[in-house]
Design an enzyme around this catalytic site. Structure first.
Site, PDB file in Angstrom:
ATOM      1  N   CYS A   1       0.900  -1.157   0.000  1.00 23.92           N
ATOM      2  CA  CYS A   1       0.000   0.000   0.000  1.00 23.92           C
ATOM      3  C   CYS A   1       0.926   1.191   0.000  1.00 23.92           C
ATOM      4  O   CYS A   1       1.583   1.467   1.008  1.00 23.92           O
ATOM      5  CB  CYS A   1      -0.915   0.034   1.221  1.00 23.92           C
ATOM      6  SG  CYS A   1      -1.835   1.586   1.300  1.00 23.92           S
TER       7      CYS A   1
ATOM      8  N   CYS B   1      -0.381   4.090   2.578  1.00 25.27           N
ATOM      9  CA  CYS B   1      -0.332   3.903   4.041  1.00 25.27           C
ATOM     10  C   CYS B   1      -0.093   2.430   4.342  1.00 25.27           C
ATOM     11  O   CYS B   1       1.004   1.932   4.143  1.00 25.27           O
ATOM     12  CB  CYS B   1      -1.600   4.435   4.711  1.00 25.27           C
ATOM     13  SG  CYS B   1      -3.131   3.978   3.895  1.00 25.27           S
ATOM     14  N   SER B   2      -1.103   1.715   4.766  1.00 29.02           N
ATOM     15  CA  SER B   2      -0.876   0.316   5.151  1.00 29.02           C
ATOM     16  C   SER B   2      -2.112  -0.538   4.914  1.00 29.02           C
ATOM     17  O   SER B   2      -2.383  -1.452   5.669  1.00 29.02           O
ATOM     18  CB  SER B   2      -0.470   0.254   6.619  1.00 29.02           C
ATOM     19  OG  SER B   2      -1.488   0.858   7.406  1.00 29.02           O
ATOM     20  N   CYS B   3      -2.875  -0.246   3.853  1.00 26.10           N
ATOM     21  CA  CYS B   3      -4.075  -1.034   3.567  1.00 26.10           C
ATOM     22  C   CYS B   3      -3.681  -2.496   3.380  1.00 26.10           C
ATOM     23  O   CYS B   3      -2.712  -2.807   2.687  1.00 26.10           O
ATOM     24  CB  CYS B   3      -4.780  -0.507   2.320  1.00 26.10           C
ATOM     25  SG  CYS B   3      -5.451   1.154   2.565  1.00 26.10           S
TER      26      CYS B   3
HETATM   27 FE    FE Z   1      -3.725   2.345   2.856  1.00 25.72          FE
END
Ligand code: FE
Length: 193
Positions: A99, A102-104
């Protein structure tokens, strides 16, 4: 969309601080629980999906056509996994997920993301120099293997369907699922048996 300033994240942090301050729990205990979800509990669901795809070619077809629906057949689904796309590794193509924003991450199949997945270095470098970054993970791919990098978002979460090790002939789904690692379903590792 960053989750760092998500009201839920702020609330969670406030709760953790309160529990620690009151002496009800230690940060170490919380870290242990989180680690369990990162490495054990979470990825077990994804491993079941992969093992079924390896043993049932009709399921594999459904999984690649509509990941969300095929994963739901195993009663797996929910928040952060509403729209799942499954990408298949082959002898010619290797898939890896990131991602960049961010951190999906697909929580229902993989649990919580590992720290490196949230690291800005991984998020930017895997796009620019995937072969090199995979090499740093210990995964050396021949130059003739195409690497496809999939950028997860709030809308779509990806799961890599790793290649089944040729040496494992028995179609025992539970035994196969035990071979499937979290990293292989993110695409930074292969499965060797
Ligand atoms: Fe994300």
């Amino acid at each position: 969309m960053s989750h760092d300033h998500d009201p839920r994240a702020i609330r969670t942090e406030a709760l953790e601080r309160l529990l620690v301050d009151q002496g009800l729990i230690t940060s170490a205990a919380i870290d242990t629980i989180i680690e369990r979800y990162e490495t054990d509990v979470g990825p077990l669901n994804g491993a079941r999906v992969v093992a079924k795809a390896w043993t049932d070619s009709e399921y594999r077809t459904r999984l690649l056509n509509d990941g969300t629906a095929a994963i739901a057949e195993l009663a797996i689904g929910g928040a952060q996994g509403e729209k799942m796309v499954v990408v298949e590794n082959t002898p010619d193509v290797h898939n890896v997920v990131v991602c960049t924003l961010c951190s999906c991450y697909p929580w229902p199949v993989l649990g919580l993301p590992p720290a490196w997945y949230k690291d800005p270095a991984y998020r930017s470098r895997i796009v620019r120099e995937p072969r090199k970054v995979l090499g740093e993970f210990g995964l050396t791919l021949d130059d003739n293997i195409e690497i496809r990098v999939w950028d997860s978002s709030a809308e779509i979460r990806y799961l890599v369907l790793p290649e089944r090790p040729e040496s494992v002939i028995d179609d025992d789904e539970e035994a196969l699922a035990e071979l499937v690692t979290r990293d292989s379903m993110i695409g930074v590792a292969r499965i060797d048996a």
